[in-house]
Design a protein around this motif. Structure first.
Motif, mmCIF file in Angstrom:
data_model
loop_
_atom_site.group_PDB
_atom_site.id
_atom_site.type_symbol
_atom_site.label_atom_id
_atom_site.label_comp_id
_atom_site.label_asym_id
_atom_site.label_seq_id
_atom_site.Cartn_x
_atom_site.Cartn_y
_atom_site.Cartn_z
ATOM 1 N N ALA A 78 0.838 -1.204 0.000
ATOM 2 C CA ALA A 78 0.000 0.000 0.000
ATOM 3 C C ALA A 78 0.872 1.252 0.000
ATOM 4 C CB ALA A 78 -0.950 -0.006 1.205
ATOM 5 N N GLN A 79 1.932 1.243 0.792
ATOM 6 C CA GLN A 79 2.831 2.398 0.827
ATOM 7 C C GLN A 79 3.474 2.641 -0.536
ATOM 8 O OE1 GLN A 79 3.613 4.774 3.360
ATOM 9 N NE2 GLN A 79 1.698 3.884 4.082
ATOM 10 N N ARG A 80 3.885 1.562 -1.192
ATOM 11 C CA ARG A 80 4.490 1.706 -2.533
ATOM 12 C C ARG A 80 3.480 2.284 -3.522
ATOM 13 N NH1 ARG A 80 6.681 -3.272 -1.035
ATOM 14 N NH2 ARG A 80 5.135 -4.410 -2.287
ATOM 15 N N ALA A 81 2.238 1.828 -3.436
ATOM 16 C CA ALA A 81 1.207 2.309 -4.363
ATOM 17 C C ALA A 81 0.945 3.796 -4.156
ATOM 18 C CB ALA A 81 -0.083 1.510 -4.168
ATOM 19 N N TYR A 82 0.864 4.225 -2.921
ATOM 20 C CA TYR A 82 0.628 5.645 -2.654
ATOM 21 C C TYR A 82 1.838 6.486 -3.057
ATOM 22 C CZ TYR A 82 -3.959 5.412 -0.525
ATOM 23 O OH TYR A 82 -5.309 5.272 -0.320
ATOM 24 N N LYS A 83 3.039 5.980 -2.814
ATOM 25 C CA LYS A 83 4.244 6.707 -3.222
ATOM 26 C C LYS A 83 4.259 6.888 -4.734
ATOM 27 C CE LYS A 83 9.256 6.647 -2.939
ATOM 28 N NZ LYS A 83 10.460 5.928 -2.515
ATOM 29 N N SER A 84 3.900 5.839 -5.448
ATOM 30 C CA SER A 84 3.845 5.912 -6.908
ATOM 31 C C SER A 84 2.800 6.926 -7.364
ATOM 32 C CB SER A 84 3.533 4.531 -7.486
ATOM 33 O OG SER A 84 3.365 4.607 -8.875
ATOM 34 N N ALA A 85 1.622 6.886 -6.767
ATOM 35 C CA ALA A 85 0.555 7.819 -7.150
ATOM 36 C C ALA A 85 0.966 9.259 -6.866
ATOM 37 C CB ALA A 85 -0.735 7.478 -6.404
ATOM 38 N N LEU A 86 1.653 9.480 -5.754
ATOM 39 C CA LEU A 86 2.077 10.837 -5.402
ATOM 40 C C LEU A 86 3.201 11.342 -6.294
ATOM 41 C CD1 LEU A 86 1.752 10.552 -1.539
ATOM 42 C CD2 LEU A 86 0.541 12.208 -3.002
ATOM 43 N N SER A 87 3.860 10.441 -7.007
ATOM 44 C CA SER A 87 4.911 10.877 -7.942
ATOM 45 C C SER A 87 4.313 11.344 -9.263
ATOM 46 C CB SER A 87 5.918 9.749 -8.177
ATOM 47 O OG SER A 87 5.345 8.726 -8.965
ATOM 48 N N ASP A 88 3.017 11.071 -9.463
ATOM 49 C CA ASP A 88 2.326 11.527 -10.672
ATOM 50 C C ASP A 88 2.049 13.025 -10.586
ATOM 51 O OD1 ASP A 88 2.292 8.903 -11.546
ATOM 52 O OD2 ASP A 88 0.179 8.559 -11.047
ATOM 53 N N ASP A 89 1.796 13.615 -11.727
ATOM 54 C CA ASP A 89 1.430 15.037 -11.793
ATOM 55 C C ASP A 89 -0.084 15.131 -11.571
ATOM 56 O OD1 ASP A 89 1.481 17.754 -12.232
ATOM 57 O OD2 ASP A 89 1.449 17.574 -14.417
ATOM 58 N N ILE A 90 -0.470 15.328 -10.309
ATOM 59 C CA ILE A 90 -1.884 15.327 -9.936
ATOM 60 C C ILE A 90 -2.270 16.685 -9.347
ATOM 61 C CG2 ILE A 90 -2.118 12.839 -9.604
ATOM 62 C CD1 ILE A 90 -1.516 13.231 -6.660
ATOM 63 N N PRO A 91 -3.556 17.027 -9.403
ATOM 64 C CA PRO A 91 -3.995 18.305 -8.835
ATOM 65 C C PRO A 91 -3.703 18.375 -7.330
ATOM 66 C CG PRO A 91 -5.751 17.287 -10.141
ATOM 67 C CD PRO A 91 -4.654 16.281 -10.023
ATOM 68 N N GLY A 92 -3.531 19.577 -6.839
ATOM 69 C CA GLY A 92 -3.173 19.793 -5.442
ATOM 70 C C GLY A 92 -4.148 19.185 -4.456
ATOM 71 N N TYR A 93 -5.447 19.299 -4.715
ATOM 72 C CA TYR A 93 -6.427 18.765 -3.771
ATOM 73 C C TYR A 93 -6.376 17.240 -3.713
ATOM 74 C CZ TYR A 93 -9.624 17.621 -7.622
ATOM 75 O OH TYR A 93 -10.173 17.087 -8.752
ATOM 76 N N ILE A 94 -6.051 16.605 -4.843
ATOM 77 C CA ILE A 94 -5.889 15.150 -4.861
ATOM 78 C C ILE A 94 -4.600 14.781 -4.125
ATOM 79 C CG2 ILE A 94 -5.510 13.111 -6.328
ATOM 80 C CD1 ILE A 94 -8.335 14.015 -6.642
ATOM 81 N N ARG A 95 -3.532 15.532 -4.352
ATOM 82 C CA ARG A 95 -2.260 15.296 -3.667
ATOM 83 C C ARG A 95 -2.450 15.390 -2.150
ATOM 84 N NH1 ARG A 95 2.456 14.692 -5.338
ATOM 85 N NH2 ARG A 95 1.984 15.487 -7.406
ATOM 86 N N THR A 96 -3.224 16.382 -1.694
ATOM 87 C CA THR A 96 -3.482 16.538 -0.267
ATOM 88 C C THR A 96 -4.216 15.321 0.280
ATOM 89 O OG1 THR A 96 -3.525 18.944 -0.456
ATOM 90 C CG2 THR A 96 -4.638 17.988 1.459
ATOM 91 N N LEU A 97 -5.247 14.867 -0.430
ATOM 92 C CA LEU A 97 -6.012 13.692 -0.016
ATOM 93 C C LEU A 97 -5.106 12.464 0.060
ATOM 94 C CD1 LEU A 97 -8.716 12.158 0.535
ATOM 95 C CD2 LEU A 97 -8.895 11.888 -1.957
ATOM 96 N N LEU A 98 -4.308 12.244 -0.976
ATOM 97 C CA LEU A 98 -3.446 11.066 -1.013
ATOM 98 C C LEU A 98 -2.362 11.118 0.054
ATOM 99 C CD1 LEU A 98 -3.024 10.358 -4.840
ATOM 100 C CD2 LEU A 98 -4.828 9.640 -3.254
#
Length: 150
Positions: free
Chosen positions: A108-128
């Motif tokens: 789970a930690q690896r999956a979230y780290k990978s998702a946070l390395s994507d270029d995502i909107p700020g509000y999604i980054r905050t949630l993740l």
């Protein structure tokens, strides 16, 4: 910035990871014995936590125009089959159960780290980021309990 389709895919990947986590802790509940009542309560809490995380992600998927992932990841399904096989040979002892849970938390930690390395909107980054911190605290609880019986 990622497109809505890419954001939906990223969020659905995390939903699938949380579905894996739910299934993993449901399996761990089945493997615990009466002496492990503390683990039963903890695993039930982890299941509830993943339901909440998954539902928050689902709201964002729907807001982006997508459908929430219902299934688990292929690797999660394979991992649970492997832990079932391993348990058949090593037994369902406390250390083995907690080690398997920690492996799931690591995924789970690896999956979230990978998702946070994507270029995502700020509000999604905050949630993740918030969800990743929640999951990290859960990981640390599992690891600490595992280390007590090592």
């Amino acid at each position: 910035m990622e497109t809505s389709k890419q954001i939906i895919e990223t969020l659905n990947d995390l939903i699938a990871i949380n579905n894996d986590r739910i299934a993993g802790y449901e399996q761990a509940l089945k493997e615990t014995t009466a002496e492990d009542a503390d683990l039963k309560a903890l695993f039930t809490q982890m299941i509830s936590e993943s339901h909440d995380l998954r539902n928050a992600l689902g709201v964002e998927v729907q807001a982006a125009g997508g459908d929430m992932e219902k299934g688990a990841t292929a690797s999660g399904t394979i991992y649970r089959a492997w832990t079932d096989l391993k348990a058949a040979f090593t037994g369902h002892n406390r250390h083995a159960i907690l080690s398997n849970c920690e492996s799931g938390e690591d995924a789970a930690q690896r999956a979230y780290k990978s998702a946070l390395s994507d270029d995502i909107p700020g509000y999604i980054r905050t949630l993740l980021t918030q969800q990743q911190q929640t999951l990290k605290a859960s990981h640390d609880k599992i690891k600490a309990l595992r280390d007590l019986v090592a």
